[in-house]
Every structure is written in C-alpha cells, then in structure tokens.
Write an enzyme that holds these catalytic residues in place. Structure first.
Site, PDB file in Angstrom:
ATOM      1  N   GLN A 192      62.158  18.902 146.582  1.00  0.00           N
ATOM      2  CA  GLN A 192      61.343  19.730 147.473  1.00  0.00           C
ATOM      3  C   GLN A 192      62.189  20.716 148.271  1.00  0.00           C
ATOM      4  O   GLN A 192      61.871  21.895 148.375  1.00  0.00           O
ATOM      5  CB  GLN A 192      60.571  18.820 148.434  1.00  0.00           C
ATOM      6  CG  GLN A 192      59.594  19.552 149.369  1.00  0.00           C
ATOM      7  CD  GLN A 192      58.761  18.584 150.205  1.00  0.00           C
ATOM      8  OE1 GLN A 192      58.872  17.372 150.080  1.00  0.00           O
ATOM      9  NE2 GLN A 192      57.918  19.126 151.058  1.00  0.00           N
TER      10      GLN A 192
ATOM     11  N   ASP B 135      50.861  10.382 148.468  1.00  0.00           N
ATOM     12  CA  ASP B 135      51.351  11.630 147.881  1.00  0.00           C
ATOM     13  C   ASP B 135      52.881  11.521 147.736  1.00  0.00           C
ATOM     14  O   ASP B 135      53.635  12.065 148.536  1.00  0.00           O
ATOM     15  CB  ASP B 135      50.964  12.804 148.790  1.00  0.00           C
ATOM     16  CG  ASP B 135      51.244  14.141 148.128  1.00  0.00           C
ATOM     17  OD1 ASP B 135      51.088  14.234 146.897  1.00  0.00           O
ATOM     18  OD2 ASP B 135      51.609  15.088 148.847  1.00  0.00           O
TER      19      ASP B 135
ATOM     20  N   THR C  96      50.486  11.216 142.284  1.00  0.00           N
ATOM     21  CA  THR C  96      49.748  11.044 143.531  1.00  0.00           C
ATOM     22  C   THR C  96      48.807   9.867 143.290  1.00  0.00           C
ATOM     23  O   THR C  96      47.938   9.945 142.424  1.00  0.00           O
ATOM     24  CB  THR C  96      48.933  12.316 143.872  1.00  0.00           C
ATOM     25  OG1 THR C  96      49.823  13.427 143.979  1.00  0.00           O
ATOM     26  CG2 THR C  96      48.169  12.154 145.163  1.00  0.00           C
TER      27      THR C  96
ATOM     28  N   ARG D 283      62.056  14.412 148.001  1.00  0.00           N
ATOM     29  CA  ARG D 283      62.501  15.281 149.099  1.00  0.00           C
ATOM     30  C   ARG D 283      63.630  16.220 148.709  1.00  0.00           C
ATOM     31  O   ARG D 283      63.733  17.329 149.220  1.00  0.00           O
ATOM     32  CB  ARG D 283      62.943  14.434 150.291  1.00  0.00           C
ATOM     33  CG  ARG D 283      61.868  13.548 150.879  1.00  0.00           C
ATOM     34  CD  ARG D 283      60.684  14.334 151.379  1.00  0.00           C
ATOM     35  NE  ARG D 283      59.671  13.446 151.977  1.00  0.00           N
ATOM     36  CZ  ARG D 283      58.444  13.839 152.270  1.00  0.00           C
ATOM     37  NH1 ARG D 283      58.048  15.081 152.029  1.00  0.00           N
ATOM     38  NH2 ARG D 283      57.589  13.005 152.799  1.00  0.00           N
TER      39      ARG D 283
ATOM     40  N   GLU E 119      53.978   9.388 151.009  1.00  0.00           N
ATOM     41  CA  GLU E 119      53.282   9.973 152.156  1.00  0.00           C
ATOM     42  C   GLU E 119      51.938   9.276 152.282  1.00  0.00           C
ATOM     43  O   GLU E 119      51.136   9.279 151.351  1.00  0.00           O
ATOM     44  CB  GLU E 119      53.081  11.491 151.985  1.00  0.00           C
ATOM     45  CG  GLU E 119      54.380  12.275 152.030  1.00  0.00           C
ATOM     46  CD  GLU E 119      54.169  13.794 152.181  1.00  0.00           C
ATOM     47  OE1 GLU E 119      53.089  14.285 151.798  1.00  0.00           O
ATOM     48  OE2 GLU E 119      55.093  14.459 152.678  1.00  0.00           O
TER      49      GLU E 119
ATOM     50  N   HIS F   2      53.435  15.021 162.179  1.00  0.00           N
ATOM     51  CA  HIS F   2      54.171  15.123 160.914  1.00  0.00           C
ATOM     52  C   HIS F   2      54.772  16.526 160.763  1.00  0.00           C
ATOM     53  O   HIS F   2      55.953  16.678 160.436  1.00  0.00           O
ATOM     54  CB  HIS F   2      53.225  14.822 159.743  1.00  0.00           C
ATOM     55  CG  HIS F   2      53.817  15.068 158.389  1.00  0.00           C
ATOM     56  ND1 HIS F   2      54.850  14.309 157.880  1.00  0.00           N
ATOM     57  CD2 HIS F   2      53.530  16.001 157.442  1.00  0.00           C
ATOM     58  CE1 HIS F   2      55.169  14.763 156.664  1.00  0.00           C
ATOM     59  NE2 HIS F   2      54.384  15.785 156.381  1.00  0.00           N
TER      60      HIS F   2
ATOM     61  N   LYS G   8      56.136  17.195 143.970  1.00  0.00           N
ATOM     62  CA  LYS G   8      54.883  16.497 144.238  1.00  0.00           C
ATOM     63  C   LYS G   8      54.129  16.153 142.958  1.00  0.00           C
ATOM     64  O   LYS G   8      53.365  15.193 142.942  1.00  0.00           O
ATOM     65  CB  LYS G   8      53.968  17.400 145.078  1.00  0.00           C
ATOM     66  CG  LYS G   8      54.551  17.798 146.424  1.00  0.00           C
ATOM     67  CD  LYS G   8      54.444  16.665 147.417  1.00  0.00           C
ATOM     68  CE  LYS G   8      54.803  17.121 148.818  1.00  0.00           C
ATOM     69  NZ  LYS G   8      54.513  16.077 149.813  1.00  0.00           N
TER      70      LYS G   8
ATOM     71  N   GLU H  18      48.350   9.184 153.288  1.00  0.00           N
ATOM     72  CA  GLU H  18      47.325  10.184 153.594  1.00  0.00           C
ATOM     73  C   GLU H  18      45.941   9.570 153.454  1.00  0.00           C
ATOM     74  O   GLU H  18      45.752   8.572 152.769  1.00  0.00           O
ATOM     75  CB  GLU H  18      47.415  11.369 152.616  1.00  0.00           C
ATOM     76  CG  GLU H  18      48.779  12.030 152.574  1.00  0.00           C
ATOM     77  CD  GLU H  18      48.778  13.372 151.867  1.00  0.00           C
ATOM     78  OE1 GLU H  18      47.678  13.845 151.484  1.00  0.00           O
ATOM     79  OE2 GLU H  18      49.863  13.943 151.705  1.00  0.00           O
TER      80      GLU H  18
ATOM     81  N   GLU I 234      60.325  10.798 157.904  1.00  0.00           N
ATOM     82  CA  GLU I 234      60.203  10.746 159.364  1.00  0.00           C
ATOM     83  C   GLU I 234      60.701   9.424 159.932  1.00  0.00           C
ATOM     84  O   GLU I 234      61.387   9.390 160.947  1.00  0.00           O
ATOM     85  CB  GLU I 234      58.741  10.926 159.769  1.00  0.00           C
ATOM     86  CG  GLU I 234      58.199  12.307 159.557  1.00  0.00           C
ATOM     87  CD  GLU I 234      56.697  12.318 159.802  1.00  0.00           C
ATOM     88  OE1 GLU I 234      56.270  12.391 160.960  1.00  0.00           O
ATOM     89  OE2 GLU I 234      55.936  12.217 158.812  1.00  0.00           O
TER      90      GLU I 234
ATOM     91  N   ASP J 243      46.123  19.613 149.010  1.00  0.00           N
ATOM     92  CA  ASP J 243      46.748  18.767 150.011  1.00  0.00           C
ATOM     93  C   ASP J 243      46.941  19.564 151.299  1.00  0.00           C
ATOM     94  O   ASP J 243      47.497  20.661 151.280  1.00  0.00           O
ATOM     95  CB  ASP J 243      48.093  18.262 149.482  1.00  0.00           C
ATOM     96  CG  ASP J 243      48.508  16.979 150.177  1.00  0.00           C
ATOM     97  OD1 ASP J 243      47.634  16.240 150.661  1.00  0.00           O
ATOM     98  OD2 ASP J 243      49.718  16.716 150.250  1.00  0.00           O
TER      99      ASP J 243
END
Lengths: 443, 443
Positions: free
Chosen positions: A256, A249, A273, A253, A214, A149, A269, A216, A390, A142
């Site tokens: 993380q 993904d 996915t 948080r 996420e 971002h 993570k 992607e 975000e 990844d």
C-alpha cells in the site's frame, strides 16, 4: 425513513428453537444468509440459534401464503433464489413482511413447532450446512469513516498533514474489488507484491511483510437504489440499506505504501476481503440506533445533502466490534484466542446514511447487493483501534501473545476473528456473527 | 503466447459482404459484440462491414459443427449466450477456432453466400440492430499507463512532484466502478458533486464545472485468468486478453481535485464510463503488434515479473486513437465534428501484458469479462493529448470551435466521439469502431 420498533423486536417473544435465546441469533434478530444443504443447492435461510430456517422450503410448503396473491408469489420467488440479490432488490416493505412472517413461524406455538415433519423439512442444524456468500457483490466500495483511524494512519503516512482538508466535508471512500470479497472461514493467502526498497535501492517483489486486518462494518444496498441516477435524499438513505455484516478488509501495508499515490490503494487490498455470512437487517437494528457522532465544536456542519437533523437522535448504530487473534502456536497449545481490540461503531464520524447519500450524489448507479464497507472502525482509546497498523503504531509497539510470541503485523498461521453485537438495557442482545480468516504463507 | 499471423489475417481474402472491404470491419477483423434484433433477445454477433453475423443463428443452423462433437457443442453454447462472458472464459484455442470458422463463413463463395435463405437468417444489417454491452463487467480497473499523461496531469495537481517515484516501477492503477460502465451512444448526465470553495470559503455542492473525457483503450480479460491466485506470468498475459475496445472514462475534474486524496478518484469517475460496442480480438490485432515503449536511458528496467524480453519486439499495439467534438451549435448548423486530438497507443509506458501481470501478482481473482482501461492515452506532442485537462492545460489554453465557441471543458450538448484503428502497409486497416456520448445538463 427509519424502521419503527415493532412486535418483531418485542423482548418477550420466545422461539421454540431452544438454542435461540441468549445466542447471537435470538428471534428478535433473524439475519439472512445463503447456505448449502447439498453441494450446488444454494438456499436462502434465516439463522435462529443453532439452526437455519430454510426459506425456500418454507415457500414451497406454502408458509408465506397470505391474502395478497401477487405479493405472496413475489416473496416465494425471492426466497427461492440461490442468492439474496433479488430479495434485496424488493425494498423495505417486502423485507418487513418476510421478517414478520418468519418471526411468527419461529415463535413458540407456531405451525412449524406443532408439525414435526414440517419442522424437519424447514429447519436445519447450522453445523450441517455450508455457508456461501449472501449475494453476488456487484461493486464493493470502501469508506474511511472513522476520524480516529484517519487521523492515526494519516499521521504515520503524512506526519505533516494527517487529516486532509476534505475529511470533515465528505465521507472519503474508494472503489474496491468485488471479485476478492470472500466468505468468513476461507483462508487468506499472504499476497506477493512490490515494495519500496532500502535507501537508494530499487523496489523489490515478494511476500508482503506487513500484513494487516481492518475491522469494518459492511452494509448491503437494497431496493431500486439509484437506478435513475437522481441520487438518494439523506432522509431516505436508511431505507436503501438491506442489512449489515462484519468485514475484514485485509491490507498489505508495505504494498500500500509504495502503490497508493496518486490513485489510491489497489493491490494492497484486492487479494482478499472477508465478510461474515449472516446479514443482520436494518430492521433488526431498530432498537439499537443511537445518536450520530457528535461533531466537536469547530467542525463544519455537513452540506445539506449530507445532513439530516433526525440523525442527531438515531443516525448511528450502537454496535460493539471485537477483534481476536489465534496464532498457530496458541492453536497447538489449545489456547483461546486473545482479544486485540474492542470498540464501538458509535464513534464513526460519518453515518451509513451519509456514505450512501454521498455515493449516489453523482448519479452513480448503485445496485441491490452492492457492498460498502465503513472503513476501519477505530475509537478514541488505544484498545479500540481496529487494525494492527494503529494498535502497534506501525510496529513500534509490538503486541505480546500469551505464548510469548510478539506481533507487529500478522504472521503465517495467525487467525483473525472478528465479532460484533448490539445490546442495550431491556432488549435481547443480537449478534452480528463472526468473520474469521487464517493467514496462509505466500505462494 | 502471442498469436501468429495466420490465414484469417491474409490481406487477399475477400468477404461476399460487399460493404466489408475498406470499412472498419473487414473480414480480417471480425470483432465480437452483443446485439438485439428484438427487445430482450440478446445475441452474440460478429461485425462485417455494414452487417452483423448472428452467431446464435449460425450455431442453431449447425454452421459450427465440425469433427469434434464436444468442442462443437461448447462453441454452440458459448455463441448462444446473451453476453460474451462464457465465450470469453473459453480461452484462446476456442476463440481461434470460432474466428477461423467465422472467417470461412464470410468469405466469397461460402455456404452462406450461396444460400439466400440462410443468408437472410444469419446476417442482419447493422442499422437494424441495437447494440448492448458486450458482457457483464464484473470488475473495472483503470490504469495510468501513459507517462506523458501522468507527467502532464501530475505537474498540474502536484507541481513540485509531477511523476511519483513508483511510476516507472509499477503500472499504477485503481479500482473503478463496474456499474457505471455504459455503452457508446448513451447520453451522459453531467454529475453533481462536492467541490472546493473559494479562499476560506466552504466547499459547495452542485453541477460539475470541469467535465472532461479521457481517451483510453480498454481490454477484456478472458480464459480462466487467475482463479487459483497463482498470478499470470508476463509471457502468458496476452493469452488472457480476449480483446480490446475504446473507452471514454468521463471525469469530473473539480470533484476529483477535492476528493482524490488520500484514497484516489471516486465520484469524479463513477458516474459514467462509455465503451465502444465491438470488441476487437487479440488475435485480430496480430498484424499490428509493435515494439513495446522504448524506455529512455536512465529509466529502470522493470522487475522480472513485469519484464518480457520478447515484448521489445511486439509487446505494443500500433493503434491510432482520435477524439472529435460536436457541440450543440455545430450540430444545429450541420457541421462535421472537429478533431481535438490524435495519438498512438505505441507511446504507452506500460504494455497491456504488464498491466495484467501486475494486477494478478497479488493473487487478485480476475474473471473473464473484467474490463481494464489503459488510462488516458497521451503522446509526446500536444495534438496527441487524450483529455481536455491536458489539451487546454487546465483551461488556460481554450480551444476554439468552428462556430466561434470556446471550450476549456465540456459544455452541455457537446458530443465526444472517439475512434480508433490499426493500419500498416500491406494489411487491410481494421477499425476499433466508435465510442460516442453526449453531455446532458445536470439533474
């Protein structure tokens, strides 16, 4: 090497499959996937409108036979596998040859249209098949290629130091977990994990409270990629991309934040996915190549192994990516999903070619079927931010749903729906399909 | 679940293979590996002294047939695969049954000893076979479980903040690259990569200057590990370990320093990870289990999902690990390799059980054959530091070789040789074999 725009992209060609025109999968797209007609009978197919062309059935009916016996046999074998790995290994010439042949077979007036029995044999309605992962993913990497971002997230996790000095020199990436790559449509169980405690309190273990997605773009490596360890010249990198898909993904948080120093994200993570089932080939994207990101004045020029002058013209992909949310309440009330964000892949700081050339630069073996994610695709505007971290600015600006519910992060029952497409004047729009997943409560 | 010490560990049993006693592979060890007698004919074998017992040949000769037809057939199939994955999937009961049977077959007086033709069919000299990777490694995870290593390295990379607050709460780890796992004996090409430039200079791309090894113990997951995503109870974790091997996690320190923030090591690791060919089973280690690391006063007690009271008695492994170096000059002059370090796995802050329980705690799918590395095994003394970064303290205390050469990091032509073994009073020493690799110049 890029792909030239050729007759398979011609806007005037029409498929006899009526649902094709105007759908995500017109005859100019022809994405590859793996499906089951009956359980355990994995087959490679190409999506066309609401139907799937069964390539194994085509091969066994002799539809790929041409004037080069050896190559025809290779194609027949590659199309008869239960996963795309072997076909991905064949490289651009074979991919192109299959694409041209499939394009011919699906055109108005083709031998399939004219033979009802053959048509019934090789075409299946998409709603009668179950999709599977397109290939065995050997390794998943990844990246972190959106400067928007990286700057947004960096400013939350490291306010003094949002964008680290390496960011504009290397496409930062990390190794992900191949075993947790799953197909769109599979539910995602909220992970348990360890999180930081309150002031002077020990950490706690339990269900993730800050579950995020996420948005992607993913790409699959193809061909004999870097088997000799010689690296990949930046100018050759695109020829080592079989195609692209949508990637969610999923990210925990709070897990993380506690775990990621000093060795990077791990359990935050590796629970899930999700990827979309239809791989849109690099060749199908030819009409939608756009200039690579225009680095602002003052940003460094990439080192030679990551710089391709030609990419200033067509190194990027003009893909639009959209994220929608459907909460359990919205579903119960029969509401439509609500759009959370919409953005473009054009704003990515690093191109796919740069990511791949960087990845191979140390001699790392890269194998056909390896999946790489771009990292969250966020653009400069707020509406183009590709994750809740975000969008809600770490929860400080919650989002209101049409039911009156608010979201800082994902709630159980929420379904995240990602869509993508490429469009440009004079060219039929091609879809990247859909990547969806619903959050189930923690175990 | 642990394994009880049973008759297969009995120090008094003797093999008819004369080279077994006193070797790395006595009859009390019986490690599994994959070898080729002829090219392309991969077979599972068990090492015994200087020979290999060919399990496929044993199965086809009916030597695994007992009184449970279904189980016997399963064992015959598992032993006839070209890789250990399927056997690893079977779980501890089947592993134990095979071990008991192999132990019987290799004892003095067995049917193999008594039948010269059978013996020639099922036993092969080790120097006549080529070893292969023991299994297909689906995913590779690397931990960071030595507090001595973490503190040493942390103090170089982050002098103000050597040991991060999460270290004593979670076994920190990260996803590695499965495709770059290679077998002992394969040469390792010095990687190219991007490195930080001088003061106010841009970064540069070229051959790594600070090439290092990392001495690790690896373990292979086995059984249906975490397929339901329910996690693994700490008390059950050891039953999900098929066995261990030696791991050299080659590291490019200059590439690592520039790239590792914020997402962790990437290209500094993914060029090569060497492993020893013979997997010493968890059951073979039963006599060598030792108390888990005794956390010093003031260190936190692990959270319940990472704490097993029983491990205070036998959660660790009493394995000694040694690293030797043979430079090109030393080789030319016919010298023996020089020992760089020797240490014990007993000093690891986290047990293998804790690593595995942590890894599965978020629901991450873990598959039989997945490889996990412990991270560099360093002990409290200088002589037990498991990498050059620590041994030479980032190059500030170079090592002198018997030729007069000095080493801060590895030079081209250097061969790194790792060895490991378990010993204790009254028990035959069992070896973990050897993991070696020679550095070739960058491409």
């Amino acid at each position: 090497m890029g792909y030239e725009i050729n007759e398979t992209h011609d806007p005037s060609i029409q498929s006899f499959v009526e649902s094709a025109a105007g759908s995500d999968f017109p005859i100019q797209s022809l994405p590859f996937g793996v499906f089951e007609r009956e359980e355990g009978d994995n087959r490679i197919g190409v999506a066309i409108g609401d139907e799937v062309l069964d390539l194994e059935a085509c091969a066994s009916a002799g539809l790929f036979d041409g004037d080069n016996e050896q190559e025809d046999e290779l194609i027949a074998i590659a199309c008869s596998m239960g996963a795309l790995n072997f076909l991905m290994f064949q490289g651009p010439e074979i991919w192109s040859k299959i694409r041209r042949r499939v394009s011919e077979l699906l055109r108005a007036g083709s031998e399939i249209e004219q033979d009802a029995e053959l048509r019934a044999h090789v075409l299946v309605p998409r709603d009668q098949v179950r999709m599977l992962l397109p290939c065995e993913v050997g390794d998943f990497t990844d990246f972190y290629a959106s400067v928007h971002h990286a700057t947004n997230v960096g400013s939350m996790f490291r306010p003094d130091n949002p964008l680290l000095p390496n960011y504009k020199w290397i496409p930062v990436g990390y190794h992900g977990r191949a075993s947790s790559v799953m197909l769109s449509g599979e539910d995602v169980v909220r992970p348990n994990g360890q999180m930081i405690g309150g002031d002077d309190e020990p950490p706690t273990f339990g269900p993730c409270k800050l579950l995020d997605y996420e948005m992607e773009l993913g790409f699959f490596a193809g061909g004999p990629v870097n088997e000799d360890g010689e690296g990949i010249a930046i100018g050759d990198a695109w020829a080592h991309v079989f195609g692209v898909c949508l990637v969610n993904d999923w990210s925990a948080r709070d897990i993380q934040k506690w775990e990621y120093q000093p060795l990077g994200p791990f359990l935050s993570k590796s629970f899930a996915t999700s990827i979309s089932p239809w791989v849109v080939t690099a060749e199908a994207l030819a009409p939608f190549r756009v200039p690579a990101f225009d680095r602002p004045e003052g940003d460094p020029k990439p080192l030679p192994h990551l710089h391709d002058e030609d990419d200033q013209q067509h190194g990027g992909i003009g893909a639009t990516l959209e994220v929608l949310l459907l909460s359990a309440q919205m579903r119960e009330q029969g509401m439509e999903p609500m759009r959370l964000s919409i953005g473009s892949f054009e704003h990515m700081y690093w191109t796919i070619q740069q990511m791949l050339a960087h990845h191979a630069s140390n001699g790392c073996p890269i194998i056909a079927g390896d999946l790489m994610g771009s990292g969250t695709v966020s653009g400069p505007e707020k509406e183009s931010r590709g994750c809740l971290l975000e969008l809600t600015w770490r929860g400080s600006e919650p989002i209101e749903l049409p039911t009156g519910e608010v979201r800082k992060f994902l709630a159980d029952g929420d379904e995240v729906i990602m869509r993508g497409w490429c469009e440009r004047e004079g060219q039929p729009r091609i879809g990247l399909g859909e990547c969806r997943g619903r959050v189930l409560p923690a175990r």
